[in-house]
Enzyme design. Structure first.
Site, PDB file in Angstrom:
ATOM      1  N   ALA A  62      50.987  15.587  31.398  1.00  0.00           N
ATOM      2  CA  ALA A  62      49.506  15.593  30.857  1.00  0.00           C
ATOM      3  C   ALA A  62      48.951  14.277  31.433  1.00  0.00           C
ATOM      4  O   ALA A  62      49.716  13.168  31.806  1.00  0.00           O
ATOM      5  CB  ALA A  62      49.679  15.389  29.168  1.00  0.00           C
ATOM      6  N   ASN A 111      47.287   2.318  32.971  1.00  0.00           N
ATOM      7  CA  ASN A 111      45.920   3.053  32.662  1.00  0.00           C
ATOM      8  C   ASN A 111      45.585   2.592  31.044  1.00  0.00           C
ATOM      9  O   ASN A 111      46.797   2.340  30.457  1.00  0.00           O
ATOM     10  CB  ASN A 111      45.951   4.562  32.855  1.00  0.00           C
ATOM     11  CG  ASN A 111      46.713   5.485  31.538  1.00  0.00           C
ATOM     12  OD1 ASN A 111      45.816   5.706  30.542  1.00  0.00           O
ATOM     13  ND2 ASN A 111      47.921   5.850  31.646  1.00  0.00           N
ATOM     14  N   ASN A 172      50.846  14.291  21.043  1.00  0.00           N
ATOM     15  CA  ASN A 172      50.868  13.179  21.618  1.00  0.00           C
ATOM     16  C   ASN A 172      50.793  12.094  20.515  1.00  0.00           C
ATOM     17  O   ASN A 172      49.604  11.989  20.024  1.00  0.00           O
ATOM     18  CB  ASN A 172      50.032  12.954  22.635  1.00  0.00           C
ATOM     19  CG  ASN A 172      50.103  11.714  23.379  1.00  0.00           C
ATOM     20  OD1 ASN A 172      50.690  10.676  23.075  1.00  0.00           O
ATOM     21  ND2 ASN A 172      49.310  11.497  24.262  1.00  0.00           N
ATOM     22  N   SER A 175      50.490   7.491  22.910  1.00  0.00           N
ATOM     23  CA  SER A 175      49.845   6.749  23.959  1.00  0.00           C
ATOM     24  C   SER A 175      49.587   5.245  23.345  1.00  0.00           C
ATOM     25  O   SER A 175      49.243   4.987  22.271  1.00  0.00           O
ATOM     26  CB  SER A 175      48.516   7.435  24.069  1.00  0.00           C
ATOM     27  OG  SER A 175      47.625   6.749  24.676  1.00  0.00           O
ATOM     28  N   GLY A 297      58.567   7.940  35.665  1.00  0.00           N
ATOM     29  CA  GLY A 297      58.989   7.299  36.978  1.00  0.00           C
ATOM     30  C   GLY A 297      59.888   8.225  37.656  1.00  0.00           C
ATOM     31  O   GLY A 297      60.621   7.499  38.686  1.00  0.00           O
TER      32      GLY A 297
END
EC number: 1.3.5.2
Length: 339
Positions: A62, A111, A172, A175, A297
């Protein structure tokens, strides 16, 4: 070859501008002869997860295609599934610019996008418009201005709207870029959210005559005790999968690099070992009762194999895909098939 040329041009640009240009280009070229520039044939290697047969174990994580605008283009590249989102009930602009930063020497990205998206109704329209049969997971979140204690309602709204069009739904709560969101990973707030989502899933399965699995996406910045607590809650509430992991707040391995001190979640190569460690711990706690989708990663087929060895059933790529291109999908599937 084509990707390396495109990448060299994109890497001269502002990261978010390059991202938007790439998604726009993929959207325009999907289902046209232009897909020849990035399409590749990948021999099937079916994997069953959450009761779904995936054509291969490699998915797009995502965040890359938040609004589901280029789904068919990613299908042409050979992804076994695509996870779109994070999407929220109402459109929102996300955080102020700049909010996306490359750490090229470390093959990392930071981000702080803040769930910028065009809203769930726009995403549903794009899901209806896709022309291929690729499996699409939908990652759902809460609007920034929704208080955390009312966040559950945002997840239920999104779930209700995407349910008929999703292969699975990813929740989610991990975040780092939405204030207070990660508090939903703990204790009674987590249990209340998961039980409410499970009840909604049961209701929607009856309403639509099909069962759409739900998965929980967790952070890498968790203690062993917190991972154990999340595992207990997942089992108790009969969730269908865990996605491990989201981006990290840690800056291990990148200190001193340009952009390393920017606020936000770090992804890419610096996250590799941490996310694999979380997968291994989570797998030990889940004891095979709930599958894990490994992400974080993956920059090579060896990185992906380490995730499988740690206990993942599927893997997803994002930052590694930016740095390596579509070839990474093929490499991982080939290595997985050979093991």
């Amino acid at each position: 070859m084509f990707y390396k040329i495109a990448q060299s041009i994109m890497f001269q640009m502002d990261p978010e501008r390059a991202h938007n240009l790439a998604i726009g280009s993929l959207k325009r070229t999907a289902n046209t002869p232009m897909t020849a520039f990035y399409a590749q044939c990948i021999a099937p290697k079916p994997v069953t997860c959450m009761g779904i047969i995936f054509p291969n174990p490699v998915g797009l994580a995502a965040g890359l295609d938040k609004d589901g605008e280029a789904i068919d283009a990613f299908h042409a590249m050979g992804f076994g599934h695509v996870e779109v989102g994070t999407v929220t009930p109402r459109p929102q602009p996300g955080n102020d610019l700049p909010r996306l930063f490359r750490l090229k020497p470390a093959k990392g990205i930071i981000n702080r996008m803040g769930f910028n998206n065009k809203g769930v109704d726009n995403l549903v329209a794009n899901l209806k418009a896709k022309k291929t049969d690729i499996l699409v997971g939908v990652n759902i979140g809460k609007n920034k201005d929704t208080p955390v204690e009312e966040g559950k309602n945002d997840y239920l709204i999104c779930m209700d709207k995407v349910y008929p069009h999703a292969a699975y739904i990813a929740v989610n709560i991990s975040s780092p870029n939405t204030p207070g969101l990660r508090t939903l990973q703990y204790g009674d707030l987590l249990d209340d959210l998961l039980s409410s989502l499970k009840a909604k899933q049961t209701e929607l399965a009856e309403q639509h005559g099909k069962y759409v699995p739900i998965a929980l996406k967790i952070a890498p910045d968790l203690t062993d005790e917190e991972i154990a607590s999340i595992a207990t809650s997942l089992i108790k509430n009969q969730f269908d999968a865990a996605i491990a992991t989201n981006t990290t707040l840690s800056r291990d391995g990148v200190s001193g690099l340009a952009n390393a001190n920017e606020t936000g979640g770090l992804s890419g190569k610096p996250l590799t070992e941490l996310s694999t460690k979380v997968i291994k711990k989570l797998a030990a706690e889940l004891k095979g009762e709930i599958p894990i989708i490994g992400v974080g990663g993956i920059n090579s087929s060896q990185d992906a194999l380490a995730k499988f060895d740690a206990g993942a059933t599927l893997v997803q790529i994002y930052s590694g895909f930016i740095y390596q291109g579509p070839k990474l999908i093929k490499d991982i599937v080939a290595s997985y098939s050979a093991k």
